[in-house]
Structures are given as structure tokens and as C-alpha cells.
Design a protein around this motif. Structure first.
Motif, mmCIF file in Angstrom:
data_model
loop_
_atom_site.group_PDB
_atom_site.id
_atom_site.type_symbol
_atom_site.label_atom_id
_atom_site.label_comp_id
_atom_site.label_asym_id
_atom_site.label_seq_id
_atom_site.Cartn_x
_atom_site.Cartn_y
_atom_site.Cartn_z
ATOM 1 N N ALA A 159 0.830 -1.207 0.000
ATOM 2 C CA ALA A 159 0.000 0.000 0.000
ATOM 3 C C ALA A 159 0.863 1.256 0.000
ATOM 4 C CB ALA A 159 -0.927 0.001 1.214
ATOM 5 N N TRP A 160 1.962 1.234 0.747
ATOM 6 C CA TRP A 160 2.856 2.385 0.785
ATOM 7 C C TRP A 160 3.472 2.629 -0.597
ATOM 8 C CZ3 TRP A 160 3.023 5.956 4.402
ATOM 9 C CH2 TRP A 160 4.070 6.877 4.406
ATOM 10 N N ALA A 161 3.832 1.522 -1.259
ATOM 11 C CA ALA A 161 4.405 1.640 -2.602
ATOM 12 C C ALA A 161 3.377 2.196 -3.586
ATOM 13 C CB ALA A 161 4.906 0.276 -3.070
ATOM 14 N N GLN A 162 2.108 1.814 -3.408
ATOM 15 C CA GLN A 162 1.057 2.338 -4.286
ATOM 16 C C GLN A 162 0.924 3.849 -4.128
ATOM 17 O OE1 GLN A 162 -2.016 -0.659 -2.977
ATOM 18 N NE2 GLN A 162 -2.599 -0.535 -5.143
ATOM 19 N N LEU A 163 0.913 4.312 -2.878
ATOM 20 C CA LEU A 163 0.819 5.753 -2.653
ATOM 21 C C LEU A 163 2.052 6.467 -3.202
ATOM 22 C CD1 LEU A 163 -0.752 6.345 0.879
ATOM 23 C CD2 LEU A 163 -1.864 6.003 -1.333
ATOM 24 N N ALA A 164 3.210 5.863 -3.029
ATOM 25 C CA ALA A 164 4.437 6.471 -3.540
ATOM 26 C C ALA A 164 4.389 6.617 -5.053
ATOM 27 C CB ALA A 164 5.648 5.640 -3.116
ATOM 28 N N GLU A 165 3.790 5.651 -5.723
ATOM 29 C CA GLU A 165 3.679 5.709 -7.180
ATOM 30 C C GLU A 165 2.775 6.860 -7.603
ATOM 31 O OE1 GLU A 165 4.729 4.818 -10.910
ATOM 32 O OE2 GLU A 165 5.511 3.813 -9.122
ATOM 33 N N PHE A 166 1.679 7.047 -6.909
ATOM 34 C CA PHE A 166 0.808 8.187 -7.200
ATOM 35 C C PHE A 166 1.539 9.496 -6.893
ATOM 36 C CE2 PHE A 166 -2.837 5.157 -6.562
ATOM 37 C CZ PHE A 166 -3.412 5.328 -7.810
ATOM 38 N N ALA A 167 2.276 9.509 -5.797
ATOM 39 C CA ALA A 167 2.974 10.727 -5.386
ATOM 40 C C ALA A 167 4.010 11.156 -6.419
ATOM 41 C CB ALA A 167 3.639 10.511 -4.032
ATOM 42 N N ARG A 168 4.629 10.197 -7.090
ATOM 43 C CA ARG A 168 5.669 10.526 -8.080
ATOM 44 C C ARG A 168 5.127 11.391 -9.212
ATOM 45 N NH1 ARG A 168 7.020 4.992 -7.308
ATOM 46 N NH2 ARG A 168 8.886 4.777 -6.010
ATOM 47 N N ARG A 169 3.856 11.309 -9.469
ATOM 48 C CA ARG A 169 3.267 12.106 -10.537
ATOM 49 C C ARG A 169 3.320 13.597 -10.229
ATOM 50 N NH1 ARG A 169 -2.414 8.830 -11.522
ATOM 51 N NH2 ARG A 169 -1.530 6.813 -12.122
ATOM 52 N N THR A 170 3.490 13.942 -8.975
ATOM 53 C CA THR A 170 3.518 15.362 -8.611
ATOM 54 C C THR A 170 4.903 15.948 -8.702
ATOM 55 O OG1 THR A 170 3.906 14.948 -6.235
ATOM 56 C CG2 THR A 170 1.620 14.933 -6.992
ATOM 57 N N TYR A 171 5.904 15.109 -8.923
ATOM 58 C CA TYR A 171 7.270 15.619 -9.000
ATOM 59 C C TYR A 171 7.501 16.293 -10.352
ATOM 60 C CZ TYR A 171 7.925 12.342 -5.125
ATOM 61 O OH TYR A 171 7.808 11.655 -3.944
ATOM 62 N N ALA A 172 8.130 17.440 -10.333
ATOM 63 C CA ALA A 172 8.423 18.152 -11.577
ATOM 64 C C ALA A 172 9.501 17.396 -12.348
ATOM 65 C CB ALA A 172 8.899 19.560 -11.273
ATOM 66 N N PRO A 173 9.304 17.173 -13.657
ATOM 67 C CA PRO A 173 10.332 16.477 -14.438
ATOM 68 C C PRO A 173 11.596 17.315 -14.544
ATOM 69 C CG PRO A 173 8.656 17.403 -15.874
ATOM 70 C CD PRO A 173 8.150 17.577 -14.468
ATOM 71 N N ALA A 174 12.712 16.640 -14.614
ATOM 72 C CA ALA A 174 13.993 17.345 -14.722
ATOM 73 C C ALA A 174 14.095 18.047 -16.071
ATOM 74 C CB ALA A 174 15.137 16.348 -14.566
ATOM 75 N N THR A 175 14.587 19.277 -16.072
ATOM 76 C CA THR A 175 14.798 20.027 -17.311
ATOM 77 C C THR A 175 16.289 20.013 -17.629
ATOM 78 O OG1 THR A 175 15.114 22.105 -16.133
ATOM 79 C CG2 THR A 175 12.855 21.524 -16.747
ATOM 80 N N GLU A 176 16.633 20.433 -18.833
ATOM 81 C CA GLU A 176 18.038 20.464 -19.219
ATOM 82 C C GLU A 176 18.833 21.394 -18.306
ATOM 83 O OE1 GLU A 176 21.365 19.246 -21.130
ATOM 84 O OE2 GLU A 176 19.324 18.460 -21.305
ATOM 85 N N SER A 177 18.230 22.555 -17.966
ATOM 86 C CA SER A 177 18.936 23.505 -17.109
ATOM 87 C C SER A 177 19.145 22.947 -15.717
ATOM 88 C CB SER A 177 18.156 24.821 -17.030
ATOM 89 O OG SER A 177 16.862 24.606 -16.521
ATOM 90 N N SER A 178 18.117 22.225 -15.163
ATOM 91 C CA SER A 178 18.278 21.662 -13.827
ATOM 92 C C SER A 178 19.309 20.562 -13.807
ATOM 93 C CB SER A 178 16.932 21.135 -13.302
ATOM 94 O OG SER A 178 16.489 20.019 -14.051
ATOM 95 N N ARG A 179 19.381 19.798 -14.894
ATOM 96 C CA ARG A 179 20.395 18.756 -14.978
ATOM 97 C C ARG A 179 21.796 19.358 -15.025
ATOM 98 N NH1 ARG A 179 16.375 15.888 -18.046
ATOM 99 N NH2 ARG A 179 16.992 16.964 -19.959
ATOM 100 N N LEU A 180 21.946 20.470 -15.772
ATOM 101 C CA LEU A 180 23.247 21.131 -15.851
ATOM 102 C C LEU A 180 23.657 21.721 -14.506
ATOM 103 C CD1 LEU A 180 22.955 22.915 -19.306
ATOM 104 C CD2 LEU A 180 24.450 20.990 -18.731
ATOM 105 N N LEU A 181 22.657 22.289 -13.784
ATOM 106 C CA LEU A 181 22.948 22.838 -12.469
ATOM 107 C C LEU A 181 23.397 21.744 -11.519
ATOM 108 C CD1 LEU A 181 20.042 25.399 -12.018
ATOM 109 C CD2 LEU A 181 22.483 25.915 -12.175
ATOM 110 N N GLY A 182 22.732 20.579 -11.629
ATOM 111 C CA GLY A 182 23.114 19.458 -10.782
ATOM 112 C C GLY A 182 24.503 18.965 -11.107
ATOM 113 N N ALA A 183 24.831 18.894 -12.399
ATOM 114 C CA ALA A 183 26.155 18.435 -12.810
ATOM 115 C C ALA A 183 27.217 19.438 -12.409
ATOM 116 C CB ALA A 183 26.198 18.210 -14.315
#
Length: 215
Positions: free
Chosen positions: A183-207
Motif C-alpha cells: 500500500a505504501w508503494a502504491q501511494l508512492a507511485e501516485f505521489a511521483r506524478r507530482t514531482y516536476a520532471p527534470a529540465t536540461e537547465s536543472s540537470r546542468l545545475l546538478g552536474a
């Protein structure tokens, strides 16, 4: 798997939002899941079941078509979160001696926390019952009567909400709850939909965090 009530509320809110619920209802769903978990009921499992059942489907299909007479939904089955919120809004009807009746309510136990909110506003206990199950709450405590299968039913053909109710054998809340890994994994899967996808600029900032400024 043991989780604090704060963890359960936070995960439930994000999961409900990820499943398409409006922010207000997602917040109420999270509070209700926490409330049930505090009384050692499987709130997380019930929420995961309801979110999966109605995933990304129009909320209007599972909402009461009218708040007069017996409440029914266009889809033939009603969301306990939507119906519970409406029941709480109509609490004064129960104070006036009127029962609120709902038909074909999915995961009906998820509606009981809303009765707790109604009880706090009315200043008197509220009951929620369906075949084989009877609940009463004053908002702070919960009484439950019936066999576990009926209490945790995934569908109730007829649900009655009324006030005042008699509190028999009330149970006080706890601070942590056991949650199934699935059940916890099910909620986590739904929760992942709210995460903003990584953009090219955010990936560069992370790198860039690992780059030497002199290179």
C-alpha cells in the motif's frame, strides 16, 4: 512497516494529488487517512484502493448527483472522500434530526473521519453505519462495532449518517501505525506524478556542483 502519523499524512496528500484530486480534497483525504491510522485502521490501504479504483477518472462521476434524498452518483458508485466531505458540509441536517443516506459508497470507512469533523462542529457524536458495521465518533475518539470484514468493506450498498450517537467503548488514538509495504508503494507511485520532471537547465545545475570552477 511502521510510519509516524506525520509521514502518513504527507504521503497521502501527495498521492491523492497525484491521483487527480483537487488540493482541498487531497488535504482532507490525507487528514482522514492519518485519523484512521491513529485508531489502528488501515487508512493507507483503503486510500490506495480508492485512488486506484478512480484513478484519473472525472470526479463528477463519483460525486452525489444531488444532496436531497438518498445520495447517488452518476457512475453507480460513489467516492467516500467526496461524499464524506459533502456529509460534513451538511452536518446541520443531522443536528436537526435528519439522517444522511448514501448509496453504493466505495471504501466507506474513508468517510468516517469526515463524521469526526462534523461531530466537532456539532458538539455531539455522529454515527456512520452500513450492513454489519457501526461507527460513532465525537471527533477525538472512535467507537467501532462489527466484524472486521464488514468494517473494512470495499463497497457499502447503503450508508446512514446520523446524530446524536452513543459512544460505547471509545478508543483513544495512537502515534504510529503499521502500513503494508504494498500500500505504501502504491501511494508512492501516485505521489511521483507530482514531482516536476527534470529540465536540461536543472540537470546542468546538478552536474555543475561537481565541476571545478577553474576548469
Amino acid at each position: 512497516m511502521s510510519h509516524s502519523l506525520n509521514e502518513i499524512e504527507a504521503m497521502s496528500k501527495r498521492a491523492a494529488r497525484g491521483a487527480g484530486l483537487a488540493w482541498g480534497l487531497a488535504e482532507e483525504a490525507a487528514k482522514g487517512t492519518r485519523w484512521l491510522s491513529a485508531f489502528s485502521f488501515p487508512g493507507v490501504e483503503l486510500l490506495a484502493g480508492l485512488l486506484t479504483l478512480n484513478d484519473r477518472l472525472p470526479a463528477v462521476d463519483f460525486s452525489p448527483a444531488t444532496l436531497e434524498g438518498c445520495w447517488k452518483a452518476p457512475a453507480g458508485r460513489m467516492s467516500s472522500l467526496i461524499a464524506g466531505a459533502a456529509m460534513s458540509d451538511c452536518a446541520m441536517r443531522m443536528a436537526a434530526g435528519q439522517e444522511i443516506e448514501m448509496e453504493n459508497l466505495c471504501f466507506p470507512l474513508l468517510a468516517v473521519p469526515f463524521a469526526g469533523g462534523a461531530a466537532l462542529r456539532l458538539g455531539q457524536p455522529v454515527s456512520v453505519s452500513w450492513q454489519g458495521a457501526q461507527f460513532a465518533t465525537d471527533g477525538q475518539r472512535l467507537c467501532a462495532q462489527g466484524d472486521r470484514k464488514a468494517l473494512l468493506s470495499d463497497r457499502a450498498r447503503r450508508v446512514i449518517c446520523a446524530a446524536p450517537a452513543e459512544m460505547q467503548g471509545p478508543v483513544a488514538p495512537v502515534q504510529r501505525a503499521e502500513v503494508s509495504v504494498q500500500a505504501w508503494a502504491q501511494l508512492a507511485e501516485f505521489a511521483r506524478r507530482t514531482y516536476a520532471p527534470a529540465t536540461e537547465s536543472s540537470r546542468l545545475l546538478g552536474a555543475g556542483a561537481d565541476l571545478d570552477d577553474n576548469e
